[in-house]
Design a protein around this motif. Structure first.
Motif, mmCIF file in Angstrom:
data_model
loop_
_atom_site.group_PDB
_atom_site.id
_atom_site.type_symbol
_atom_site.label_atom_id
_atom_site.label_comp_id
_atom_site.label_asym_id
_atom_site.label_seq_id
_atom_site.Cartn_x
_atom_site.Cartn_y
_atom_site.Cartn_z
ATOM 1 N N VAL A 183 38.589 -40.413 66.134
ATOM 2 C CA VAL A 183 37.931 -40.391 67.441
ATOM 3 C C VAL A 183 36.494 -39.925 67.245
ATOM 4 O O VAL A 183 36.257 -38.854 66.678
ATOM 5 C CB VAL A 183 38.675 -39.455 68.416
ATOM 6 N N TYR A 184 35.544 -40.736 67.706
ATOM 7 C CA TYR A 184 34.123 -40.421 67.593
ATOM 8 C C TYR A 184 33.556 -40.082 68.966
ATOM 9 O O TYR A 184 33.740 -40.843 69.921
ATOM 10 C CB TYR A 184 33.353 -41.599 66.987
ATOM 11 N N GLU A 185 32.885 -38.958 69.038
ATOM 12 C CA GLU A 185 32.217 -38.543 70.265
ATOM 13 C C GLU A 185 31.135 -39.567 70.620
ATOM 14 O O GLU A 185 30.673 -40.321 69.747
ATOM 15 C CB GLU A 185 31.598 -37.156 70.083
ATOM 16 N N PRO A 186 30.691 -39.608 71.868
ATOM 17 C CA PRO A 186 29.665 -40.587 72.262
ATOM 18 C C PRO A 186 28.412 -40.506 71.378
ATOM 19 O O PRO A 186 27.971 -39.428 71.001
ATOM 20 C CB PRO A 186 29.339 -40.190 73.703
ATOM 21 N N PHE A 187 27.904 -41.694 71.028
ATOM 22 C CA PHE A 187 26.682 -41.819 70.238
ATOM 23 C C PHE A 187 25.774 -42.815 70.936
ATOM 24 O O PHE A 187 26.209 -43.577 71.800
ATOM 25 C CB PHE A 187 26.992 -42.233 68.787
ATOM 26 N N GLY A 193 20.018 -46.683 73.780
ATOM 27 C CA GLY A 193 19.838 -45.927 75.015
ATOM 28 C C GLY A 193 21.077 -45.762 75.862
ATOM 29 O O GLY A 193 21.021 -45.182 76.939
ATOM 30 N N ARG A 194 22.201 -46.248 75.397
ATOM 31 C CA ARG A 194 23.465 -46.165 76.138
ATOM 32 C C ARG A 194 24.466 -45.380 75.298
ATOM 33 O O ARG A 194 24.598 -45.619 74.104
ATOM 34 C CB ARG A 194 23.936 -47.593 76.407
ATOM 35 N N LYS A 195 25.177 -44.467 75.889
ATOM 36 C CA LYS A 195 26.178 -43.675 75.176
ATOM 37 C C LYS A 195 27.490 -44.459 75.076
ATOM 38 O O LYS A 195 27.966 -45.030 76.050
ATOM 39 C CB LYS A 195 26.440 -42.343 75.891
ATOM 40 N N VAL A 196 28.043 -44.481 73.852
ATOM 41 C CA VAL A 196 29.280 -45.213 73.574
ATOM 42 C C VAL A 196 30.166 -44.325 72.707
ATOM 43 O O VAL A 196 29.700 -43.778 71.703
ATOM 44 C CB VAL A 196 28.985 -46.537 72.832
ATOM 45 N N SER A 197 31.434 -44.180 73.073
ATOM 46 C CA SER A 197 32.391 -43.482 72.214
ATOM 47 C C SER A 197 33.252 -44.535 71.511
ATOM 48 O O SER A 197 33.260 -45.713 71.899
ATOM 49 C CB SER A 197 33.245 -42.510 73.025
ATOM 50 N N LYS A 234 33.976 -47.490 74.037
ATOM 51 C CA LYS A 234 33.980 -47.185 75.466
ATOM 52 C C LYS A 234 32.550 -46.827 75.875
ATOM 53 O O LYS A 234 32.127 -45.676 75.725
ATOM 54 C CB LYS A 234 34.932 -46.039 75.778
ATOM 55 N N PRO A 235 31.784 -47.837 76.383
ATOM 56 C CA PRO A 235 30.435 -47.534 76.879
ATOM 57 C C PRO A 235 30.528 -46.675 78.133
ATOM 58 O O PRO A 235 31.395 -46.886 78.979
ATOM 59 C CB PRO A 235 29.842 -48.908 77.206
ATOM 60 N N GLN A 236 29.624 -45.702 78.264
ATOM 61 C CA GLN A 236 29.646 -44.837 79.444
ATOM 62 C C GLN A 236 28.954 -45.475 80.641
ATOM 63 O O GLN A 236 29.123 -45.003 81.756
ATOM 64 C CB GLN A 236 29.037 -43.471 79.109
ATOM 65 N N GLU A 237 28.188 -46.520 80.404
ATOM 66 C CA GLU A 237 27.598 -47.259 81.519
ATOM 67 C C GLU A 237 27.573 -48.743 81.170
ATOM 68 O O GLU A 237 27.699 -49.130 80.015
ATOM 69 C CB GLU A 237 26.193 -46.749 81.867
ATOM 70 N N GLY A 255 26.327 -52.592 80.560
ATOM 71 C CA GLY A 255 25.219 -53.132 79.782
ATOM 72 C C GLY A 255 25.669 -54.373 79.049
ATOM 73 O O GLY A 255 26.785 -54.864 79.252
ATOM 74 N N PRO A 256 24.808 -54.880 78.178
ATOM 75 C CA PRO A 256 25.163 -56.087 77.433
ATOM 76 C C PRO A 256 26.335 -55.837 76.486
ATOM 77 O O PRO A 256 26.640 -54.686 76.153
ATOM 78 C CB PRO A 256 23.883 -56.420 76.665
ATOM 79 N N ALA A 257 26.981 -56.915 76.070
ATOM 80 C CA ALA A 257 28.099 -56.813 75.125
ATOM 81 C C ALA A 257 27.633 -56.105 73.855
ATOM 82 O O ALA A 257 26.500 -56.282 73.401
ATOM 83 C CB ALA A 257 28.635 -58.194 74.800
ATOM 84 N N LEU A 258 28.511 -55.307 73.296
ATOM 85 C CA LEU A 258 28.189 -54.582 72.072
ATOM 86 C C LEU A 258 28.342 -55.480 70.854
ATOM 87 O O LEU A 258 29.145 -56.416 70.859
ATOM 88 C CB LEU A 258 29.113 -53.369 71.933
ATOM 89 N N VAL A 259 27.601 -55.168 69.803
ATOM 90 C CA VAL A 259 27.707 -55.846 68.513
ATOM 91 C C VAL A 259 27.995 -54.770 67.482
ATOM 92 O O VAL A 259 27.348 -53.723 67.463
ATOM 93 C CB VAL A 259 26.411 -56.608 68.167
#
Length: 167
Positions: free
Chosen positions: A15-19, A23-27, A48-51, A53-57
């Motif tokens: 489990v990784y804390e949000p990084f 500019g968007r926090k993602v865990s 798990k994006p906290q807000e 936004g565009p699809a993650l890569v």
């Protein structure tokens, strides 16, 4: 967190804390499955994006090594590397197998080869990665490694289906 502890399969989660991702926090929760007798292990990342936004890569990477032989088959969804080990300890094969539908592009930086894969609708990525060592005697050449990886990839794309009949 250990989910299964052998002897045939070891399965655990990290489990990784949000990084910060642009500019968007993602865990992330990364699930890793290691199967006895397989050269390749299964990795799943659940982001798990906290807000919104565009699809993650996501990037799958391998360190560059002098004298390596790299091959990629984007249509079948794999990349292999055959490289000399340090201290003249033989050769090793590295590989990643990914979903060709999620593949965005191959990239690199000064130190690494990178495969960029798009996350699915549920913000997840699933891939297989592993290695072989020629001195183990099972896979002893770049061609044998590519064949192993290609056959594994084909198996993932055409899984066996088992059903029960009431007759």
């Amino acid at each position: 967190r250990v989910l299964a502890n052998g002897p045939i399969r070891v399965l655990f989660e990290l489990v990784y804390e949000p990084f910060d991702v642009n500019g968007r926090k993602v865990s992330e929760i990364k699930r890793i499955s290691l199967d006895a007798g397989s050269q390749l292990d299964h990795f799943e990342s659940f982001y798990k994006p906290q807000e919104a936004g565009p699809a993650l890569v996501s990037a799958i990477g391998f360190k560059k090594v002098k004298g390596e032989q790299k091959d990629i088959d984007a249509e079948r969804g794999w990349m292999t590397i055959w490289e000399p080990m340090s201290k003249n300890m033989g050769m090793q094969g590295l590989a990643a197998i990914f979903d060709p539908k999620q593949f965005e592009k191959e990239s690199q930086d000064n130190l690494n080869h990178l495969l960029l894969v798009k996350t699915g609708p549920d913000d997840s990525v699933s891939y297989w990665a592993g290695f072989a060592w020629d001195k183990a005697g099972r896979i002893t050449s770049a061609e044998a490694w590519k064949t192993y990886v290609d056959q594994f990839s084909r198996g993932l794309q055409s899984p066996i289906e088992v059903g029960l009949s009431s007759e």
